[in-house]
Design a protein around this motif. Structure first.
Motif, PDB file in Angstrom:
ATOM      1  N   THR A   9       0.901  -1.158   0.000  1.00 52.94           N
ATOM      2  CA  THR A   9       0.000   0.000   0.000  1.00 52.94           C
ATOM      3  C   THR A   9       0.933   1.198   0.000  1.00 52.94           C
ATOM      4  OG1 THR A   9      -1.741  -1.190   1.143  1.00 52.94           O
ATOM      5  CG2 THR A   9      -1.801   1.222   1.285  1.00 52.94           C
ATOM      6  N   GLU A  10       1.053   1.823  -1.146  1.00 54.54           N
ATOM      7  CA  GLU A  10       2.151   2.774  -1.356  1.00 54.54           C
ATOM      8  C   GLU A  10       1.749   3.848  -2.362  1.00 54.54           C
ATOM      9  OE1 GLU A  10       5.407   1.030  -3.571  1.00 54.54           O
ATOM     10  OE2 GLU A  10       6.889   2.254  -2.527  1.00 54.54           O
ATOM     11  N   GLN A  11       2.129   5.091  -2.055  1.00 55.54           N
ATOM     12  CA  GLN A  11       1.820   6.160  -3.019  1.00 55.54           C
ATOM     13  C   GLN A  11       2.538   5.889  -4.344  1.00 55.54           C
ATOM     14  OE1 GLN A  11       3.924   8.656  -4.393  1.00 55.54           O
ATOM     15  NE2 GLN A  11       5.744   7.742  -3.454  1.00 55.54           N
ATOM     16  N   HIS A  12       1.847   6.172  -5.443  1.00 52.64           N
ATOM     17  CA  HIS A  12       2.417   5.997  -6.782  1.00 52.64           C
ATOM     18  C   HIS A  12       2.231   7.280  -7.590  1.00 52.64           C
ATOM     19  CE1 HIS A  12       2.862   1.741  -5.896  1.00 52.64           C
ATOM     20  NE2 HIS A  12       3.550   1.615  -7.001  1.00 52.64           N
ATOM     21  N   GLY A  13       2.504   8.417  -6.905  1.00 55.70           N
ATOM     22  CA  GLY A  13       2.372   9.696  -7.592  1.00 55.70           C
ATOM     23  C   GLY A  13       0.922  10.141  -7.653  1.00 55.70           C
ATOM     24  N   GLY A  23      -2.885   1.180  -4.529  1.00 60.88           N
ATOM     25  CA  GLY A  23      -2.839  -0.282  -4.593  1.00 60.88           C
ATOM     26  C   GLY A  23      -2.176  -0.851  -5.829  1.00 60.88           C
ATOM     27  N   VAL A  24      -1.430  -0.023  -6.564  1.00 56.59           N
ATOM     28  CA  VAL A  24      -0.864  -0.455  -7.854  1.00 56.59           C
ATOM     29  C   VAL A  24      -0.095  -1.781  -7.749  1.00 56.59           C
ATOM     30  CG1 VAL A  24       0.950   0.089  -9.551  1.00 56.59           C
ATOM     31  CG2 VAL A  24      -0.754   1.803  -8.978  1.00 56.59           C
ATOM     32  N   ASP A  25       0.814  -1.892  -6.792  1.00 56.25           N
ATOM     33  CA  ASP A  25       1.671  -3.083  -6.739  1.00 56.25           C
ATOM     34  C   ASP A  25       0.848  -4.351  -6.535  1.00 56.25           C
ATOM     35  OD1 ASP A  25       3.678  -1.268  -6.988  1.00 56.25           O
ATOM     36  OD2 ASP A  25       4.577  -1.612  -5.027  1.00 56.25           O
TER      37      ASP A  25
HETATM   38 ZN   LIG Z   1       4.814   0.094  -7.508  1.00 56.85          ZN
END
Ligand SMILES: [Zn+2]
Length: 264
Positions: free
Chosen positions: A32-36, A42-44
Protein backbone atom coordinates in the motif's frame (compact mmCIF):
# COMPACT_ATOMS: atom_id res chain seq x y z
CA UNK A 1 -13.07 -24.38 -12.12
CA UNK A 2 -14.48 -21.05 -13.11
CA UNK A 3 -11.94 -18.92 -11.24
CA UNK A 4 -8.25 -19.24 -10.48
CA UNK A 5 -8.70 -17.09 -7.38
CA UNK A 6 -8.70 -19.18 -4.26
CA UNK A 7 -11.02 -16.77 -2.49
CA UNK A 8 -13.74 -17.51 -5.09
CA UNK A 9 -13.67 -21.28 -4.53
CA UNK A 10 -15.71 -23.37 -2.11
CA UNK A 11 -13.81 -25.74 0.17
CA UNK A 12 -14.76 -28.91 -1.77
CA UNK A 13 -13.52 -27.55 -5.09
CA UNK A 14 -10.38 -26.35 -3.34
CA UNK A 15 -9.80 -29.79 -1.79
CA UNK A 16 -10.26 -31.47 -5.19
CA UNK A 17 -7.61 -29.20 -6.65
CA UNK A 18 -5.23 -30.05 -3.81
CA UNK A 19 -5.50 -33.74 -4.66
CA UNK A 20 -4.11 -33.07 -8.11
CA UNK A 21 -0.55 -33.81 -9.18
CA UNK A 22 1.73 -30.76 -9.17
CA UNK A 23 -0.78 -28.61 -7.26
CA UNK A 24 0.56 -25.07 -7.30
CA UNK A 25 -0.51 -21.87 -5.58
CA UNK A 26 0.79 -18.45 -6.59
CA UNK A 27 0.85 -15.80 -3.85
CA UNK A 28 0.96 -12.28 -5.32
CA UNK A 29 2.60 -9.65 -3.10
CA UNK A 30 2.30 -5.90 -3.35
CA UNK A 31 2.20 -2.89 -1.07
CA UNK A 32 0.00 0.00 0.00
CA UNK A 33 2.15 2.77 -1.36
CA UNK A 34 1.82 6.16 -3.02
CA UNK A 35 2.42 6.00 -6.78
CA UNK A 36 2.37 9.70 -7.59
CA UNK A 37 -0.68 11.87 -8.28
CA UNK A 38 -1.77 9.86 -11.33
CA UNK A 39 -2.24 6.36 -9.84
CA UNK A 40 -3.87 4.73 -6.81
CA UNK A 41 -2.16 3.34 -3.70
CA UNK A 42 -2.84 -0.28 -4.59
CA UNK A 43 -0.86 -0.45 -7.85
CA UNK A 44 1.67 -3.08 -6.74
CA UNK A 45 -1.01 -5.42 -5.38
CA UNK A 46 -3.26 -4.94 -8.45
CA UNK A 47 -0.46 -5.67 -10.91
CA UNK A 48 0.93 -8.73 -9.14
CA UNK A 49 -2.62 -10.15 -8.78
CA UNK A 50 -3.46 -9.66 -12.45
CA UNK A 51 -0.16 -11.15 -13.62
CA UNK A 52 -0.51 -14.06 -11.19
CA UNK A 53 -3.99 -14.82 -12.55
CA UNK A 54 -2.79 -14.82 -16.17
CA UNK A 55 0.13 -17.12 -15.31
CA UNK A 56 -2.11 -19.39 -13.21
CA UNK A 57 -4.38 -19.88 -16.22
CA UNK A 58 -1.40 -20.87 -18.35
CA UNK A 59 0.03 -23.40 -15.90
CA UNK A 60 -3.07 -24.71 -14.11
CA UNK A 61 -2.36 -23.06 -10.75
CA UNK A 62 -4.48 -21.23 -8.19
CA UNK A 63 -3.93 -17.66 -6.97
CA UNK A 64 -3.94 -16.88 -3.24
CA UNK A 65 -5.28 -13.60 -1.80
CA UNK A 66 -2.73 -10.86 -2.43
CA UNK A 67 -0.42 -9.50 0.28
CA UNK A 68 -1.62 -5.89 0.27
CA UNK A 69 1.01 -4.50 2.63
CA UNK A 70 4.70 -4.60 1.83
CA UNK A 71 8.07 -3.90 3.37
CA UNK A 72 9.05 -0.22 3.89
CA UNK A 73 9.23 1.91 0.78
CA UNK A 74 12.81 3.07 0.35
CA UNK A 75 13.89 6.43 -1.13
CA UNK A 76 16.04 4.80 -3.82
CA UNK A 77 13.33 2.46 -5.06
CA UNK A 78 9.91 3.69 -3.91
CA UNK A 79 10.21 7.35 -2.98
CA UNK A 80 10.53 6.68 0.76
CA UNK A 81 8.45 5.47 3.65
CA UNK A 82 7.76 9.01 4.92
CA UNK A 83 5.30 9.75 2.12
CA UNK A 84 1.60 10.03 2.85
CA UNK A 85 -0.25 7.10 1.32
CA UNK A 86 2.49 4.60 2.09
CA UNK A 87 1.62 2.11 4.85
CA UNK A 88 4.24 -0.58 5.40
CA UNK A 89 5.18 -3.51 7.60
CA UNK A 90 8.59 -4.27 9.11
CA UNK A 91 10.97 -6.86 7.68
CA UNK A 92 10.30 -9.19 10.61
CA UNK A 93 6.55 -9.04 10.03
CA UNK A 94 6.99 -9.65 6.31
CA UNK A 95 9.18 -12.71 6.95
CA UNK A 96 6.66 -14.16 9.40
CA UNK A 97 3.67 -13.46 7.16
CA UNK A 98 5.29 -15.31 4.27
CA UNK A 99 6.55 -18.15 6.45
CA UNK A 100 3.14 -18.69 8.09
CA UNK A 101 1.04 -18.49 4.94
CA UNK A 102 3.41 -20.62 2.82
CA UNK A 103 3.68 -23.13 5.67
CA UNK A 104 -0.10 -23.41 5.88
CA UNK A 105 -0.49 -23.96 2.13
CA UNK A 106 2.15 -26.70 2.23
CA UNK A 107 0.51 -28.37 5.22
CA UNK A 108 -2.79 -28.43 3.35
CA UNK A 109 -1.10 -30.37 0.58
CA UNK A 110 0.14 -27.97 -2.10
CA UNK A 111 3.22 -29.36 -3.84
CA UNK A 112 4.48 -26.00 -5.04
CA UNK A 113 4.22 -22.47 -3.69
CA UNK A 114 5.19 -19.58 -5.94
CA UNK A 115 5.51 -16.06 -4.56
CA UNK A 116 5.14 -13.44 -7.28
CA UNK A 117 6.57 -10.16 -6.04
CA UNK A 118 5.16 -6.81 -7.17
CA UNK A 119 6.94 -4.43 -4.73
CA UNK A 120 10.69 -3.98 -5.12
CA UNK A 121 11.55 -3.76 -1.41
CA UNK A 122 9.78 -7.01 -0.44
CA UNK A 123 12.16 -9.39 -2.12
CA UNK A 124 14.73 -10.36 0.55
CA UNK A 125 12.11 -10.68 3.29
CA UNK A 126 9.98 -12.96 1.14
CA UNK A 127 13.15 -14.93 0.40
CA UNK A 128 13.76 -15.50 4.10
CA UNK A 129 10.15 -16.50 4.85
CA UNK A 130 9.88 -18.82 1.86
CA UNK A 131 13.24 -20.44 2.56
CA UNK A 132 12.25 -21.11 6.18
CA UNK A 133 8.82 -22.51 5.25
CA UNK A 134 10.17 -24.84 2.57
CA UNK A 135 12.99 -26.08 4.82
CA UNK A 136 10.48 -26.85 7.57
CA UNK A 137 8.09 -28.66 5.20
CA UNK A 138 10.86 -30.72 3.62
CA UNK A 139 11.81 -32.15 7.00
CA UNK A 140 8.75 -34.39 6.63
CA UNK A 141 7.90 -34.17 2.91
CA UNK A 142 10.69 -33.85 0.36
CA UNK A 143 8.42 -32.92 -2.54
CA UNK A 144 7.59 -29.41 -1.27
CA UNK A 145 9.02 -26.72 -3.53
CA UNK A 146 9.00 -22.94 -3.67
CA UNK A 147 9.78 -20.32 -6.31
CA UNK A 148 10.27 -16.58 -5.76
CA UNK A 149 10.08 -14.20 -8.70
CA UNK A 150 9.63 -10.46 -9.31
CA UNK A 151 7.60 -9.95 -12.47
CA UNK A 152 9.76 -7.15 -13.96
CA UNK A 153 12.75 -9.51 -14.12
CA UNK A 154 10.91 -11.34 -16.92
CA UNK A 155 10.83 -8.46 -19.40
CA UNK A 156 13.13 -9.51 -22.27
CA UNK A 157 15.59 -7.17 -24.01
CA UNK A 158 13.50 -6.71 -27.17
CA UNK A 159 10.47 -5.62 -25.14
CA UNK A 160 12.68 -3.39 -23.01
CA UNK A 161 14.04 -1.65 -26.11
CA UNK A 162 10.57 -1.19 -27.53
CA UNK A 163 9.10 0.19 -24.29
CA UNK A 164 12.11 2.37 -23.42
CA UNK A 165 13.41 3.57 -26.82
CA UNK A 166 15.50 6.31 -25.17
CA UNK A 167 17.32 3.88 -22.91
CA UNK A 168 16.38 1.91 -19.82
CA UNK A 169 17.61 3.28 -16.48
CA UNK A 170 16.83 0.37 -14.15
CA UNK A 171 13.84 -1.18 -12.41
CA UNK A 172 14.51 0.53 -9.09
CA UNK A 173 13.65 3.98 -10.46
CA UNK A 174 10.62 2.70 -12.37
CA UNK A 175 8.45 3.43 -9.30
CA UNK A 176 5.33 5.17 -10.67
CA UNK A 177 7.02 5.34 -14.07
CA UNK A 178 6.45 3.88 -17.54
CA UNK A 179 6.37 0.20 -16.52
CA UNK A 180 3.72 0.38 -13.81
CA UNK A 181 1.69 3.11 -15.48
CA UNK A 182 1.57 1.27 -18.84
CA UNK A 183 0.45 -1.94 -17.14
CA UNK A 184 -2.23 -0.03 -15.21
CA UNK A 185 -3.41 1.66 -18.45
CA UNK A 186 -3.88 -1.84 -19.88
CA UNK A 187 -5.44 -3.54 -16.85
CA UNK A 188 -7.22 -0.75 -14.92
CA UNK A 189 -7.40 2.29 -17.25
CA UNK A 190 -10.19 3.87 -15.19
CA UNK A 191 -7.78 4.08 -12.24
CA UNK A 192 -5.12 6.15 -14.05
CA UNK A 193 -5.29 9.90 -14.69
CA UNK A 194 -2.62 10.72 -17.29
CA UNK A 195 -3.47 14.44 -17.05
CA UNK A 196 -1.92 14.38 -13.55
CA UNK A 197 1.43 12.83 -14.52
CA UNK A 198 4.31 15.03 -13.34
CA UNK A 199 6.90 15.05 -16.15
CA UNK A 200 10.31 15.35 -14.50
CA UNK A 201 13.78 13.98 -15.28
CA UNK A 202 14.72 10.66 -13.64
CA UNK A 203 15.62 11.09 -9.95
CA UNK A 204 19.33 11.65 -9.28
CA UNK A 205 19.96 9.29 -6.41
CA UNK A 206 22.95 8.56 -4.19
CA UNK A 207 24.41 5.06 -4.29
CA UNK A 208 23.94 4.76 -0.51
CA UNK A 209 21.18 5.31 2.06
CA UNK A 210 21.00 7.82 4.91
CA UNK A 211 19.02 7.75 8.16
CA UNK A 212 16.76 9.53 8.77
CA UNK A 213 15.55 9.84 5.19
CA UNK A 214 15.85 13.26 3.55
CA UNK A 215 12.56 13.92 1.73
CA UNK A 216 14.17 16.66 -0.39
CA UNK A 217 16.38 14.13 -2.20
CA UNK A 218 13.55 12.45 -4.08
CA UNK A 219 11.11 14.15 -6.49
CA UNK A 220 8.09 15.69 -4.76
CA UNK A 221 5.83 13.84 -7.24
CA UNK A 222 6.58 10.62 -5.35
CA UNK A 223 7.64 8.99 -8.63
CA UNK A 224 11.30 8.30 -9.41
CA UNK A 225 10.89 8.73 -13.16
CA UNK A 226 8.27 10.25 -15.44
CA UNK A 227 5.30 8.22 -16.67
CA UNK A 228 4.61 10.64 -19.53
CA UNK A 229 5.51 8.02 -22.18
CA UNK A 230 3.29 5.31 -20.70
CA UNK A 231 0.63 3.79 -22.99
CA UNK A 232 -1.77 0.84 -22.84
CA UNK A 233 -0.03 -0.56 -25.92
CA UNK A 234 3.28 -0.68 -24.02
CA UNK A 235 1.35 -2.26 -21.18
CA UNK A 236 0.16 -4.97 -23.57
CA UNK A 237 3.72 -5.69 -24.73
CA UNK A 238 4.98 -5.85 -21.15
CA UNK A 239 2.09 -8.00 -19.99
CA UNK A 240 2.46 -10.51 -22.82
CA UNK A 241 6.24 -10.76 -22.33
CA UNK A 242 5.99 -11.25 -18.59
CA UNK A 243 3.10 -13.72 -18.71
CA UNK A 244 4.82 -15.97 -21.25
CA UNK A 245 8.25 -15.87 -19.60
CA UNK A 246 6.93 -16.47 -16.09
CA UNK A 247 4.77 -19.38 -17.27
CA UNK A 248 7.59 -21.10 -19.14
CA UNK A 249 10.02 -20.66 -16.23
CA UNK A 250 7.49 -22.24 -13.87
CA UNK A 251 6.58 -25.07 -16.23
CA UNK A 252 10.22 -26.11 -16.56
CA UNK A 253 11.20 -25.41 -12.95
CA UNK A 254 8.31 -27.29 -11.39
CA UNK A 255 8.05 -29.94 -14.13
CA UNK A 256 4.38 -29.15 -14.59
CA UNK A 257 2.74 -31.70 -16.87
CA UNK A 258 0.90 -30.65 -20.00
CA UNK A 259 -2.19 -32.37 -18.59
CA UNK A 260 -2.35 -30.03 -15.62
CA UNK A 261 -2.16 -27.01 -17.86
CA UNK A 262 -5.40 -25.37 -19.01
CA UNK A 263 -7.17 -27.80 -16.70
CA UNK A 264 -9.48 -25.25 -15.13
ZN1 LIG B 1 4.81 0.09 -7.51
Amino acid sequence: MSSVFLEDLDADTYAQYLGREASTVIIPTGATEQHGPHMPLGVDAMLSSAIAAAVAEEIGALVAPVFSYGYKSQPRSGGGDHRVGTTSVSGTTMIHLVEDVVGSFLEQGFQNVVVLNGHFENYQFIYEGLDNAIAKARASRTSARGVLMSYWDFVDDATLQSVFPNGFLGWDIEHGGVLETSLMLLLHPEKVDMSRVVDHPPAQLTNYDIFPEDPTRTPSSGCLSSAIDATAEKGQQLFAAVRGALASALISELQLMAATRKAH
